[in-house]
Design a protein around this motif. Structure first.
Motif, PDB file in Angstrom:
ATOM      1  N   MET A   1      37.552  47.995  54.164  1.00 39.52           N
ATOM      2  CA  MET A   1      38.793  47.519  53.491  1.00 39.52           C
ATOM      3  C   MET A   1      39.093  46.390  53.777  1.00 39.52           C
ATOM      4  SD  MET A   1      41.337  47.850  51.446  1.00 39.52           S
ATOM      5  CE  MET A   1      41.473  49.819  51.046  1.00 39.52           C
ATOM      6  N   ARG A   2      38.729  45.678  54.974  1.00 41.90           N
ATOM      7  CA  ARG A   2      38.963  44.136  55.133  1.00 41.90           C
ATOM      8  C   ARG A   2      38.071  43.425  54.477  1.00 41.90           C
ATOM      9  NH1 ARG A   2      38.706  41.486  61.387  1.00 41.90           N
ATOM     10  NH2 ARG A   2      39.292  39.444  60.571  1.00 41.90           N
ATOM     11  N   MET A   3      36.643  43.903  54.058  1.00 41.89           N
ATOM     12  CA  MET A   3      35.615  43.174  53.442  1.00 41.89           C
ATOM     13  C   MET A   3      35.968  42.945  51.990  1.00 41.89           C
ATOM     14  SD  MET A   3      31.963  44.651  52.472  1.00 41.89           S
ATOM     15  CE  MET A   3      32.483  45.825  51.512  1.00 41.89           C
ATOM     16  N   ASN A   4      36.748  44.038  51.429  1.00 43.67           N
ATOM     17  CA  ASN A   4      37.081  43.959  50.094  1.00 43.67           C
ATOM     18  C   ASN A   4      38.252  42.998  49.963  1.00 43.67           C
ATOM     19  OD1 ASN A   4      35.451  45.993  49.485  1.00 43.67           O
ATOM     20  ND2 ASN A   4      36.779  47.586  49.669  1.00 43.67           N
ATOM     21  N   MET A   5      38.942  42.816  50.736  1.00 46.32           N
ATOM     22  CA  MET A   5      40.300  42.132  50.945  1.00 46.32           C
ATOM     23  C   MET A   5      39.901  40.545  50.961  1.00 46.32           C
ATOM     24  SD  MET A   5      43.065  43.820  50.085  1.00 46.32           S
ATOM     25  CE  MET A   5      44.211  42.498  50.411  1.00 46.32           C
ATOM     26  N   ASN A   6      38.811  40.369  51.643  1.00 45.32           N
ATOM     27  CA  ASN A   6      38.069  38.941  51.836  1.00 45.32           C
ATOM     28  C   ASN A   6      36.868  38.750  50.799  1.00 45.32           C
ATOM     29  OD1 ASN A   6      40.112  38.655  54.067  1.00 45.32           O
ATOM     30  ND2 ASN A   6      38.885  39.578  55.511  1.00 45.32           N
ATOM     31  N   ASN A   7      36.907  39.462  49.811  1.00 39.81           N
ATOM     32  CA  ASN A   7      35.742  39.272  48.926  1.00 39.81           C
ATOM     33  C   ASN A   7      36.013  38.044  47.964  1.00 39.81           C
ATOM     34  OD1 ASN A   7      33.750  39.601  46.842  1.00 39.81           O
ATOM     35  ND2 ASN A   7      34.249  41.762  46.924  1.00 39.81           N
ATOM     36  N   PRO A   8      35.321  36.997  48.338  1.00 40.90           N
ATOM     37  CA  PRO A   8      35.335  35.681  47.549  1.00 40.90           C
ATOM     38  C   PRO A   8      34.930  36.106  45.951  1.00 40.90           C
ATOM     39  CG  PRO A   8      34.084  35.351  49.413  1.00 40.90           C
ATOM     40  CD  PRO A   8      34.046  36.908  49.240  1.00 40.90           C
ATOM     41  N   VAL A  11      38.335  37.430  44.572  1.00 44.04           N
ATOM     42  CA  VAL A  11      39.363  36.239  44.685  1.00 44.04           C
ATOM     43  C   VAL A  11      39.034  35.391  43.342  1.00 44.04           C
ATOM     44  CG1 VAL A  11      40.546  34.473  45.885  1.00 44.04           C
ATOM     45  CG2 VAL A  11      39.655  36.264  47.062  1.00 44.04           C
ATOM     46  N   LYS A  12      37.911  34.955  43.206  1.00 41.56           N
ATOM     47  CA  LYS A  12      37.588  33.948  42.109  1.00 41.56           C
ATOM     48  C   LYS A  12      37.900  34.716  40.697  1.00 41.56           C
ATOM     49  CE  LYS A  12      33.581  33.631  40.238  1.00 41.56           C
ATOM     50  NZ  LYS A  12      32.801  34.059  39.152  1.00 41.56           N
ATOM     51  N   GLU A  13      37.280  36.052  40.742  1.00 41.83           N
ATOM     52  CA  GLU A  13      37.471  36.737  39.322  1.00 41.83           C
ATOM     53  C   GLU A  13      38.850  36.704  39.132  1.00 41.83           C
ATOM     54  OE1 GLU A  13      35.288  37.562  37.037  1.00 41.83           O
ATOM     55  OE2 GLU A  13      33.672  36.790  38.061  1.00 41.83           O
ATOM     56  N   VAL A  14      39.711  37.067  40.116  1.00 44.45           N
ATOM     57  CA  VAL A  14      41.222  37.424  39.788  1.00 44.45           C
ATOM     58  C   VAL A  14      41.906  36.188  39.420  1.00 44.45           C
ATOM     59  CG1 VAL A  14      43.346  37.726  41.020  1.00 44.45           C
ATOM     60  CG2 VAL A  14      41.449  39.251  41.193  1.00 44.45           C
ATOM     61  N   LYS A  15      41.534  34.960  40.125  1.00 41.34           N
ATOM     62  CA  LYS A  15      42.140  33.677  39.630  1.00 41.34           C
ATOM     63  C   LYS A  15      41.767  33.163  38.323  1.00 41.34           C
ATOM     64  CE  LYS A  15      42.390  31.689  44.305  1.00 41.34           C
ATOM     65  NZ  LYS A  15      42.049  30.408  45.263  1.00 41.34           N
ATOM     66  N   LEU A  16      40.619  33.359  37.846  1.00 42.70           N
ATOM     67  CA  LEU A  16      40.195  33.082  36.650  1.00 42.70           C
ATOM     68  C   LEU A  16      40.786  33.839  35.492  1.00 42.70           C
ATOM     69  CD1 LEU A  16      36.232  32.293  37.049  1.00 42.70           C
ATOM     70  CD2 LEU A  16      37.853  30.725  36.637  1.00 42.70           C
ATOM     71  N   ARG A  17      40.832  35.217  35.829  1.00 39.37           N
ATOM     72  CA  ARG A  17      41.413  36.123  34.880  1.00 39.37           C
ATOM     73  C   ARG A  17      43.147  36.003  34.638  1.00 39.37           C
ATOM     74  NH1 ARG A  17      39.132  40.264  32.466  1.00 39.37           N
ATOM     75  NH2 ARG A  17      37.322  40.254  34.023  1.00 39.37           N
ATOM     76  N   PHE A  18      43.689  35.898  35.898  1.00 37.11           N
ATOM     77  CA  PHE A  18      45.168  35.739  35.711  1.00 37.11           C
ATOM     78  C   PHE A  18      45.484  34.299  35.447  1.00 37.11           C
ATOM     79  CE2 PHE A  18      44.286  39.932  37.547  1.00 37.11           C
ATOM     80  CZ  PHE A  18      45.301  40.592  37.171  1.00 37.11           C
TER      81      PHE A  18
END
Length: 281
Positions: A1-8, A11-18
């Motif tokens: 779970m920690r690996m998923n939360m710190n997944n760059p 983070v990049k895809e969410v920022k671009l999409r949202f």
């Protein structure tokens, strides 16, 4: 779970999409269309009855219509959001750079998939206030709504996983989208046709005493439309069990099949991501 939360990648895809204006414009028009549909339905129903009352059975019918609209939305939009996640990177010639980073194949695949699923979840959550209108008139329980949204999420996850898989194993986005939409047509439409055909063949071959038909029950269990019908009206599940002579819950078969399908698609995507890269070299 920690690996998923710190997944760059996530983070990049969410920022671009949202941060995209098109994303929120799409949600805005979706909510406007849903609002017009709901208020138009209520107005026409009360106007034609002449009583000014909106009965619970009419509220349940409206809830069913909204549920199938949401299901169609999931089956139509999810392939478009996920079928080009990897193939687009390949066409832009940025996949090589992404694969040379310290991110593992699992982080890349899960990051791409999670960002698309997050956007779809946002659309469903944004529509909850419209859904909540049916509670004002009765006929619907919160538990029923929660169960339907849970299966919506499972469907989104599976369809998204299939889209990412085809995007990984094919080099062209258009080919990936065609394959993903073809799979959705098979799951949503062809399985219902196979269910009816299998039932008819079984009835003709069995004579007076109809024998159990596991294949027919399987086709019914993996069809999203039949599942929603069974969740809205328990008599649908009774009809399926009676027609197939198999006493097994439709939702249980749907859950088992779609969880296995999603896990298989994600596993294939992870294993094939760097294999395709080596072939390009």
């Amino acid at each position: 779970m920690r690996m998923n939360m710190n997944n760059p990648v996530l983070v990049k895809e969410v920022k671009l999409r949202f941060r995209s204006l098109k994303s929120f414009t799409g949600i805005l028009f979706y909510l406007i269309a849903m609002s017009i549909f709901v208020f138009g339905f209520i107005f026409l129903t009360t106007a034609f009855t002449g009583t000014g009352f909106f009965r619970p059975e009419e509220s349940f019918f409206l809830f069913g219509l909204l549920t199938f609209i949401q299901l169609g939305l999931i089956l139509f939009i999810t392939p478009g959001l996920t079928a080009g996640t990897i193939s687009t990177e390949r066409e832009k010639q940025t996949l090589n750079i992404l694969l040379t980073t310290s991110q593992s194949s699992m982080q890349i695949i899960l990051g791409k998939l999670s960002s698309s699923i997050a956007f779809l979840v946002l659309m469903l959550i944004a529509g909850l206030p419209i859904y909540s209108l049916v509670f004002l008139f009765g006929g619907i329980s919160p538990g029923q709504l929660g169960l339907i949204f849970l299966f919506f999420f499972l469907t989104m996850l599976t369809v998204g996983s299939i889209g990412v898989m085809f995007s990984t194993i094919t080099r062209k986005t258009i080919v990936s989208m065609i394959a993903t939409y073809g799979t959705m047509i098979f799951l949503a439409g062809v399985t219902a046709f196979f269910f009816m055909i299998t039932i008819q063949v079984n009835m003709l071959g069995s004579g007076v005493t109809q024998s159990p038909s596991p294949l027919a029950h399987f086709w019914a269990s993996i069809n999203p439309g039949i599942l929603i019908f069974s969740l809205l009206n328990p008599m649908t599940e009774d009809f399926v069990n009676e027609a197939t002579k198999i006493d097994f819950p439709v939702w249980a078969g749907y859950t088992i099949f779609y969880v296995l399908l999603a896990a298989s698609a994600i596993t294939i995507s992870i294993k094939k991501l760097r294999v395709n890269m080596k072939k390009q070299k």
